[in-house]
Design a protein around this motif. Structure first.
Motif, short mmCIF file in Angstrom:
data_model
loop_
_atom_site.label_atom_id
_atom_site.label_comp_id
_atom_site.label_asym_id
_atom_site.label_seq_id
_atom_site.Cartn_x
_atom_site.Cartn_y
_atom_site.Cartn_z
N UNK A 57 -18.05 8.88 6.43
CA UNK A 57 -17.17 10.02 6.23
C UNK A 57 -16.93 10.71 7.57
N UNK A 58 -15.84 11.45 7.64
CA UNK A 58 -15.54 12.21 8.85
C UNK A 58 -16.38 13.48 8.86
N UNK A 59 -16.39 14.13 9.99
CA UNK A 59 -17.02 15.44 10.04
C UNK A 59 -16.18 16.41 9.21
N UNK A 60 -16.68 17.58 8.97
CA UNK A 60 -15.92 18.56 8.20
C UNK A 60 -14.67 18.98 8.95
N UNK A 61 -13.55 18.95 8.28
CA UNK A 61 -12.26 19.29 8.87
C UNK A 61 -11.93 20.71 8.45
N UNK A 62 -11.71 21.59 9.43
CA UNK A 62 -11.36 22.98 9.14
C UNK A 62 -9.88 23.05 8.78
N UNK A 77 -2.34 -1.00 20.17
CA UNK A 77 -2.74 -2.11 19.34
C UNK A 77 -3.87 -1.79 18.38
N UNK A 78 -4.48 -0.62 18.49
CA UNK A 78 -5.55 -0.19 17.59
C UNK A 78 -5.05 0.90 16.67
N UNK A 79 -5.46 0.82 15.41
CA UNK A 79 -5.03 1.84 14.44
C UNK A 79 -5.95 3.05 14.50
N UNK A 80 -5.36 4.21 14.25
CA UNK A 80 -6.10 5.45 14.14
C UNK A 80 -5.93 6.01 12.73
N UNK A 81 -6.95 6.72 12.28
CA UNK A 81 -6.85 7.45 11.03
C UNK A 81 -6.19 8.79 11.36
N UNK A 82 -4.98 9.00 10.86
CA UNK A 82 -4.21 10.21 11.13
C UNK A 82 -4.31 11.13 9.92
N UNK A 83 -4.73 12.36 10.16
CA UNK A 83 -4.93 13.33 9.09
C UNK A 83 -4.05 14.55 9.37
N UNK A 100 -2.01 17.50 13.39
CA UNK A 100 -2.36 16.10 13.13
C UNK A 100 -3.62 15.76 13.91
N UNK A 101 -4.65 15.35 13.19
CA UNK A 101 -5.89 14.88 13.81
C UNK A 101 -5.87 13.36 13.80
N UNK A 102 -6.35 12.74 14.87
CA UNK A 102 -6.41 11.28 14.94
C UNK A 102 -7.83 10.85 15.24
N UNK A 103 -8.35 9.96 14.41
CA UNK A 103 -9.69 9.39 14.58
C UNK A 103 -9.53 7.93 14.96
N UNK A 104 -10.14 7.53 16.08
CA UNK A 104 -10.05 6.14 16.52
C UNK A 104 -10.97 5.28 15.66
N UNK A 105 -10.43 4.22 15.07
CA UNK A 105 -11.19 3.35 14.18
C UNK A 105 -11.48 1.98 14.79
N UNK A 106 -10.84 1.63 15.89
CA UNK A 106 -10.98 0.31 16.51
C UNK A 106 -10.64 -0.80 15.53
#
Length: 108
Positions: A57-62, A77-83, A100-106
């Motif tokens: 899970x991600x950290x808590x998102x404010x 070429x790498x996808x990110x989780x965009x929230x 928009x927050x982006x988490x690198x997922x590799x």
């Protein structure tokens, strides 16, 4: 579940994960029809032949999570989780800001 869930093979090519939003709010526990959440998390669930279990899970998102997607934001070429989140969760639409927050997922 307030928003859509995403399925993707994030950790292996054969095992898909379900990404869902979990809203967190003390007020939502008291009021039945409460729609404004102050925090949230994105949970990754995997099926283990019995049921869905938490993989990560991600950290808590404010802020209130409005939507999420898997996308290649910076074209590397790498996808990110965009929230997509609403940073002001109080009443009145004039004070709301989106981010928009982006988490690198590799993940390719």
């Amino acid at each position: 579940i307030p928003i859509r869930g995403l399925t993707a093979p994030l950790t292996s090519n054969k095992r898909f994960e379900l990404l869902v939003n979990r809203d967190l709010s003390a007020s939502a526990q008291v009021f039945k029809n409460y729609k404004y959440y102050t925090q949230g998390e994105i949970h990754s669930l995997v099926y283990d032949q019995v049921g869905l279990n938490l993989a990560w899970k991600t950290r808590r998102i404010k802020g209130q999570v409005a939507d999420m997607a898997l996308a290649d934001l910076n074209n590397d070429g790498n996808k990110q989780l965009c929230v997509l989140i609403n940073t002001f969760t109080g009443y009145g639409y004039g004070n709301r800001k989106t981010l928009v927050l982006a988490y690198d997922l590799n993940v390719k």
